[in-house]
Design an enzyme around this catalytic site. Sequence first.
Site, PDB file in Angstrom:
ATOM      1  N   GLY A 176       0.818  -1.208   0.000  1.00  0.00           N
ATOM      2  CA  GLY A 176       0.000   0.000   0.000  1.00  0.00           C
ATOM      3  C   GLY A 176       0.851   1.257   0.000  1.00  0.00           C
ATOM      4  O   GLY A 176       0.591   2.211  -0.746  1.00  0.00           O
ATOM      5  N   ASP A 177       1.886   1.277   0.820  1.00  0.00           N
ATOM      6  CA  ASP A 177       2.793   2.422   0.868  1.00  0.00           C
ATOM      7  C   ASP A 177       3.525   2.593  -0.457  1.00  0.00           C
ATOM      8  O   ASP A 177       3.683   3.709  -0.963  1.00  0.00           O
ATOM      9  CB  ASP A 177       3.821   2.224   1.986  1.00  0.00           C
ATOM     10  CG  ASP A 177       3.199   2.317   3.367  1.00  0.00           C
ATOM     11  OD1 ASP A 177       2.811   3.418   3.768  1.00  0.00           O
ATOM     12  OD2 ASP A 177       3.115   1.282   4.045  1.00  0.00           O
ATOM     13  N   THR A 178       3.992   1.482  -1.011  1.00  0.00           N
ATOM     14  CA  THR A 178       4.767   1.560  -2.241  1.00  0.00           C
ATOM     15  C   THR A 178       3.904   2.005  -3.412  1.00  0.00           C
ATOM     16  O   THR A 178       4.344   2.800  -4.251  1.00  0.00           O
ATOM     17  CB  THR A 178       5.412   0.197  -2.544  1.00  0.00           C
ATOM     18  OG1 THR A 178       6.137  -0.238  -1.396  1.00  0.00           O
ATOM     19  CG2 THR A 178       6.367   0.303  -3.703  1.00  0.00           C
TER      20      THR A 178
END
Length: 405
Positions: A176-178
């Site tokens: 999700g962050d990436t």
Amino acid sequence: MTNTTNGPLAPGALQGLRIIEMGQLIAGPFAGKMLGEFGADVIKIEAPGTGDPLRNWRLIKDGTSVWWQVQSRNKRSIALDLRSAEGQSIARKLIAEADVLIENFRPGTLEDWGMGYEELAKLNPGLVMLRISGYGQTGPYRDLPGFGAIGEAMGGLRHLTGEPGKVPVRCGVSIGDTLAALHGTIGILTALYHRKVNGGQGQVIDVALNEAVFNVMESLIPEYSAFGAVREAAGSALPGIAPSNAYRCSDGFVLIAGNGDSIFKRLMQAIGRDDLGADPALADNAGRVERVAELDQAIEAWTQSRTVEQILQTLGEVRVPAGKVYTAKDISEDPHYRARDMILSQTTRDGHALEVPGVVPKLLGTPGSVRSSAPGLGDDTDAVLSELGFSAQDIAALRGRKVVA
């Protein structure tokens, strides 16, 4: 300096851009990492004494996470107290001369420090500002705390991971962050192009973690809208596309994607099931989906008595896409990864040799590179402040007041 590739290091397509990175952990810093690999000067602002928490995440070597060595390569570190008025003043000076500001604080944090976009744009009208947060800078969830894992859940991804009826699982990395970082990087490059061709005006890029995940969810919403269909977890299969699954072998598992019409016929011939390959009812994907269980059973009857390597060799000869489930060891030892400079040799600031992932994407004219290893906390404070016009005496005074470290 870092020894990374087989040839000389190119300056990079983004040489001349200055990026100020205020984010920490994953989403914001990954965007900074991408830009730094293609030549941008990335100045990372960290809190004195503690720095980015990622320095201490997962496996540690000589006091520093080896993850940090990848996430923060090609960056310069300045230890600056952004909670102090003097620290905020220095940050404004940095931002006034920058092209891009990256931040992933809670919405409203920079405004509380007097560094909202309206204020910063007065100093630097061409500033491009990437803001990554859990749910975006607007909307009813704006002020809720948000991490990548929650974005994965709210974006629809977690509901589709794992086995049907069991606890949803994560994919094993902070996807999700990436994904948010990649969307942010695209936004930065788009905004920089717009600035170049439309009079030099900057803008804000508002990236929400849940929206970045939602953006890659393919036909999830159209299927619900048109048919009321709620897509469910399906383990290793790819619902609606057949055959495409993980199949048990005598020594592990192999992924086989035999879902193209001509590929399917070659796969059936390879496993000795010409009867299925010649069946007109299975000539297209719609027919194969209707009998996917039968097809998976036939394929696994063939794979389970063979090794992964035997299967890969056989299917490779008939041009059927298939792959082994790689571990870190498999990737590290794979000659294809090595041939494409996807495993690089790096020397840390402490003098340790470390293998790290290479640079993606591959630009043939202006390739990315690893020009410097990840900095220690505040390694570049003096140099960055000197570039802003601070004297050695000024820097010493700031250090004495604990504004910088």
